[in-house]
Design a protein around this motif. Structure first.
Motif, PDB file in Angstrom:
ATOM      1  N   ALA A   1      32.028  88.120 -13.615  1.00  0.00           N
ATOM      2  CA  ALA A   1      33.091  87.965 -12.621  1.00  0.00           C
ATOM      3  C   ALA A   1      32.940  88.924 -11.453  1.00  0.00           C
ATOM      4  CB  ALA A   1      34.461  88.139 -13.277  1.00  0.00           C
ATOM      5  N   GLY A   2      32.554  90.175 -11.726  1.00  0.00           N
ATOM      6  CA  GLY A   2      32.357  91.142 -10.649  1.00  0.00           C
ATOM      7  C   GLY A   2      33.649  91.548  -9.983  1.00  0.00           C
ATOM      8  N   ARG A   3      33.570  91.734  -8.673  1.00  0.00           N
ATOM      9  CA  ARG A   3      34.715  92.182  -7.880  1.00  0.00           C
ATOM     10  C   ARG A   3      35.285  91.021  -7.081  1.00  0.00           C
ATOM     11  NH1 ARG A   3      30.992  96.332  -8.123  1.00  0.00           N
ATOM     12  NH2 ARG A   3      31.836  98.384  -8.668  1.00  0.00           N
ATOM     13  N   ALA A   4      36.576  91.136  -6.749  1.00  0.00           N
ATOM     14  CA  ALA A   4      37.204  90.100  -5.949  1.00  0.00           C
ATOM     15  C   ALA A   4      36.683  90.126  -4.517  1.00  0.00           C
ATOM     16  CB  ALA A   4      38.727  90.277  -5.965  1.00  0.00           C
ATOM     17  N   ARG A   5      36.311  91.322  -4.022  1.00  0.00           N
ATOM     18  CA  ARG A   5      35.681  91.479  -2.718  1.00  0.00           C
ATOM     19  C   ARG A   5      34.438  92.346  -2.883  1.00  0.00           C
ATOM     20  NH1 ARG A   5      38.763  89.776   1.506  1.00  0.00           N
ATOM     21  NH2 ARG A   5      41.002  89.535   1.142  1.00  0.00           N
ATOM     22  N   ALA A   6      33.455  92.104  -2.060  1.00  0.00           N
ATOM     23  CA  ALA A   6      32.221  92.887  -2.140  1.00  0.00           C
ATOM     24  C   ALA A   6      32.516  94.345  -1.810  1.00  0.00           C
ATOM     25  CB  ALA A   6      31.182  92.326  -1.178  1.00  0.00           C
ATOM     26  N   SER A   7      32.183  95.246  -2.719  1.00  0.00           N
ATOM     27  CA  SER A   7      32.407  96.671  -2.498  1.00  0.00           C
ATOM     28  C   SER A   7      31.674  97.430  -3.586  1.00  0.00           C
ATOM     29  CB  SER A   7      33.898  97.020  -2.526  1.00  0.00           C
ATOM     30  OG  SER A   7      34.403  96.954  -3.842  1.00  0.00           O
ATOM     31  N   HIS A   8      31.775  98.741  -3.549  1.00  0.00           N
ATOM     32  CA  HIS A   8      31.206  99.572  -4.596  1.00  0.00           C
ATOM     33  C   HIS A   8      32.301 100.323  -5.340  1.00  0.00           C
ATOM     34  CE1 HIS A   8      27.329  99.507  -2.088  1.00  0.00           C
ATOM     35  NE2 HIS A   8      27.106  98.824  -3.196  1.00  0.00           N
TER      36      HIS A   8
ATOM     37  N   LEU B   1      38.788  95.940 -14.221  1.00  0.00           N
ATOM     38  CA  LEU B   1      37.901  95.527 -15.294  1.00  0.00           C
ATOM     39  C   LEU B   1      36.698  94.817 -14.686  1.00  0.00           C
ATOM     40  CD1 LEU B   1      37.349  95.149 -18.288  1.00  0.00           C
ATOM     41  CD2 LEU B   1      38.969  93.264 -18.310  1.00  0.00           C
ATOM     42  N   LEU B   2      35.554  95.499 -14.697  1.00  0.00           N
ATOM     43  CA  LEU B   2      34.341  94.935 -14.110  1.00  0.00           C
ATOM     44  C   LEU B   2      33.505  94.316 -15.218  1.00  0.00           C
ATOM     45  CD1 LEU B   2      32.829  94.676 -11.405  1.00  0.00           C
ATOM     46  CD2 LEU B   2      31.613  96.773 -12.000  1.00  0.00           C
ATOM     47  N   VAL B   3      33.294  92.999 -15.111  1.00  0.00           N
ATOM     48  CA  VAL B   3      32.490  92.285 -16.104  1.00  0.00           C
ATOM     49  C   VAL B   3      31.362  91.557 -15.391  1.00  0.00           C
ATOM     50  CG1 VAL B   3      34.478  92.030 -17.626  1.00  0.00           C
ATOM     51  CG2 VAL B   3      33.898  90.180 -16.054  1.00  0.00           C
TER      52      VAL B   3
END
Length: 711
Positions: A57-64, A52-54
């Motif tokens: 909050a974004g991602r737990a680790r930087a990625s695409h 779930l991308l909000v």
């Protein structure tokens, strides 16, 4: 049987499917097992079930990638419920993130006896603040129990005239070995495939899979959406993962602002599983699709359709041209006659004037009803081509409908290839289409519509929407609801799904419509690989591939194009009215044989005796197995060797009788059956491209037809 700890897991399924979810209180819920049974105990799941991308909050680790989003890793199990609805076994899994107050409701359903399930996810904002959604997975899971080095990715590119070009390649070709274990972190890359706009299969197919070359364990998935989608596969430290989504912000300009108390539901996806390789997963997905599609009389009858367009009238119908074709199609055995594009046109350039859908007076001096009555007089169902979602820029309807009834960006009505695109969220657009369909069915007695779709309006509409992608998603869903209501009002009406051939070949539409055009390819020599590949994406009984024999063809060429249409929905065209008696007999023979075998096709499972077809392969083959009977189509193309070996492992160690079904009056191909290896070797004489339809009947004693030698 493995006994799962019910305090930290959820187990669900039936004898053909087993799902086990890990649900520890200190870890996200994840798929431990999705297989045909629970004999395979995998390592504890780490990939979250819901990503779930909000914006906050974004991602737990930087990625695409859609693996380890910040909210996804925080979702915890709050409950689950299992139920039954007819043939469907159902599971609801409830999750919650305490920090944001976002809840997720994941629903699984699986038809009894089928190794596949459909999944969708609903997000509910139980918090006090609005949340901006940027992407939500319908399903995400690790493909545990396999190393990435052993996995093959099965996928397909597609485009107009070159649909369904499948490849099977090592996942490592797209996911490099980065030594993740030595870094103590999961990767940041992924192999992502997406489709934008409304041509859901215009560039890539939403069907793909992973298969373990060593164990045969396979997942095959499809995203069931008539608009944008994304699937991705990548590597984590614990193995490969898969994420399946509808529209996203990064790919499709989709955002959804979720107010407190509001909810959002993802598009449905389906996953078929097997321990018997790709063939087993195809069989499971085929059975699952049959459970998904709407009940309709067409599914039992599978009538032969004649359409006047391809290589025939090409959008220029008139009474004088149609009446001889109607008579010839009826004599050939057609049961539906569809008048294609142009029937509404009083001039010569109709492309940018469509939308009112009134019969032409100049093309049909005695009225269109004269032609429709001739069709009915032969006992055929009359059909018409319709492109309902567009309005030409010169159409009277362009000014009669309000601006809000069209897709738009920044207050400007979208134009694509001289057409406006209706926005089916608007009641005026829906009312117009309902009037058209009800008038043509009620007043003219039309029983079949070829619903075409020849433009793609792009990312969507920002009118009355949180984003262009959100507006398009709501329009896509309104389109599906419109189709449901049409069939509710007219349950005997047959709807063909066409979009410049097969640019919208998805199971959001195919769960509702009865058959699918597989291509607009006009070259009969280039069509077979498209027809051979189609049943990986579409049920055989829905796969309508053109057979368009012509008076200037040789007998072998007529048989070649007829074979292209016979292991699916026979979709006939061509100038039958201008043929010789011998040529017509060859066409009639193909239609008769199709009528004999079509009931078996509706219960069959596809098999590819030469592997997945390549677009330029010298030999091509598709088999459909139905119980002890296997129908086999074979094409030899220019430059091919004289003989080919066809692998039919489902018949290994069984005697089988081999018959040539079509054509029987042309030179026979030599055929040799080897029960010990489950292989049929066939050889064709002569330099000309040629094709044959065979039938193999297992368990009745090895033999061949009288014109062949026993192998």
């Amino acid at each position: 049987m493995i006994l799962w700890d019910t305090t930290t897991s959820v187990a669900w399924g039936h004898p053909a499917l087993r799902l086990v979810l890990d649900a520890a209180p200190d870890a996200p819920v994840g798929v431990r097992t999705l297989a045909t049974d629970d004999r395979q105990q995998l390592a504890r799941a780490a990939q979250p079930l819901v990503e779930l991308l909000v914006a906050g909050a974004g991602r737990a680790r930087a990625s695409h990638r859609f693996s380890e989003t910040a909210v996804g890793v925080r979702l915890r199990l709050t409950g689950s419920e299992q139920s039954r609805d007819g043939i469907w076994h159902e599971l609801r899994v409830d999750l919650r993130d305490e920090r944001t107050g976002l809840a997720a409701e994941v629903r699984f359903r699986s038809a009894d006896g089928v190794g596949a399930c459909q999944v969708r996810t609903r997000i509910i904002n139980e918090g006090t603040d609005p949340v901006l959604l940027l992407g939500v997975t319908s399903f995400a899971a690790g493909f545990g129990g396999s190393t990435v080095d052993d996995l093959d990715l099965v996928r397909a590119d597609s485009e107009w005239l070159g649909e369904s070009r499948w490849v099977r390649e090592p996942l490592r070709d797209h996911v490099p070995d980065l030594g993740l274990a030595g870094h103590g972190q999961d990767g940041r890359g992924r192999y992502a495939v997406s489709s934008d706009g409304t041509w859901s299969t215009g560039a890539h197919l939403p069907t793909a899979g992973l298969t373990d070359r060593v164990t045969g364990r396979t997942w095959l998935w499809q995203i069931e959406h008539n608009g944008p989608w994304r699937w991705e596969a990548g590597e984590r430290r614990d193995g490969a993962y898969v994420a399946l989504l509808g529209p996203t912000d990064i790919d499709h300009q989709w955002q959804e602002r979720l107010a407190p108390g509001a909810s959002f539901e993802t598009v449905p996806v389906s996953i078929a599983v097997s321990g018997d390789g790709l063939a087993g997963a195809v069989a499971a997905l085929t059975g699952h699709r049959r459970a998904l599609v709407r009940e309709h009389q067409d599914r039992r009858a599978l009538p032969v359709v004649f359409n006047d367009y391809m290589n025939t009238l090409m959008g220029d119908p008139t009474t004088a041209k149609l009446l001889p074709l109607v008579d010839a199609a009826a004599a050939a055995g057609a049961e539906v006659f569809c008048i294609d594009a142009g029937w509404y046109d009083n001039g010569t350039t109709w492309w940018d004037s469509v939308g009112e859908w009134q019969p032409s007076h100049t093309r049909f001096p005695g009225g269109l009803v004269e032609v429709l009555d001739r069709i009915r007089g032969h006992g055929m169902v009359p059909g018409l081509w319709l492109e309902p979602e567009v309005i030409g820029v010169r159409s009277p309807m362009a000014g009669r409908l309000p601006a809000a009834a069209f897709l738009q960006r920044g207050g400007v009505r979208l134009v694509e290839h001289d057409r406006y695109h209706l926005d089916l969220r608007h009641p005026a657009a829906v009312a117009h289409l309902d009037e058209v369909v009800d008038r043509l069915v009620g007043e003219l007695g039309v029983g079949y519509f070829k619903l075409d779709y020849n433009i793609d309006p792009g990312v969507g509409t920002d009118f009355a929407a949180a984003s262009a992608g959100a507006g398009l998603l709501d329009h896509n869903r309104a389109h599906l609801a419109w189709l449901d209501r049409v069939l509710d009002r007219h349950p005997a009406l047959t709807l063909e799904n066409c979009a410049s051939g097969a640019m919208r070949m998805d199971y959001a539409l195919l769960a509702r419509m009865q058959l699918q055009s597989t291509s607009d390819q006009q070259d009969y020599l280039r069509y077979p690989p498209i027809a051979v590949a189609a049943p990986l994406s579409v049920l055989p009984e829905q796969s309508a591939s053109w057979a368009y024999p012509q008076p200037d063809m040789t007998d072998e060429q007529i048989a070649y194009t007829m074979c292209t249409g016979m292991l699916g929905r026979l979709y006939l065209s061509g100038r039958l009215d201008a043929m010789t008696d011998g040529q017509r007999d060859l066409v009639h023979e193909g239609v008769r044989e199709y009528a004999e075998i079509r009931a078996g096709l509706a219960t069959s499972v596809p098999v590819w005796p030469l592997g997945l077809p390549g677009f330029a392969d010298p030999w091509l083959s598709l088999a459909l197995r139905a119980g002890d009977v296997t129908y086999l189509a074979v094409w030899r193309r220019a430059g091919a060797e004289a003989a080919v070996r066809l692998e039919l492992p489902h018949l290994r160690d069984r005697p089988a009788r081999v018959d040539v079904l079509y054509p029987r009056r042309l030179p026979a191909w030599a055929a040799s059956w080897s029960a010990g290896t489950g292989a049929l070797t066939v050889a064709a004489d002569g330099p000309e491209p040629a094709a044959r339809i065979f039938r193999l009947v297992a368990g009745v004693g090895t033999g061949v037809t009288s014109s062949q030698e026993e192998g």
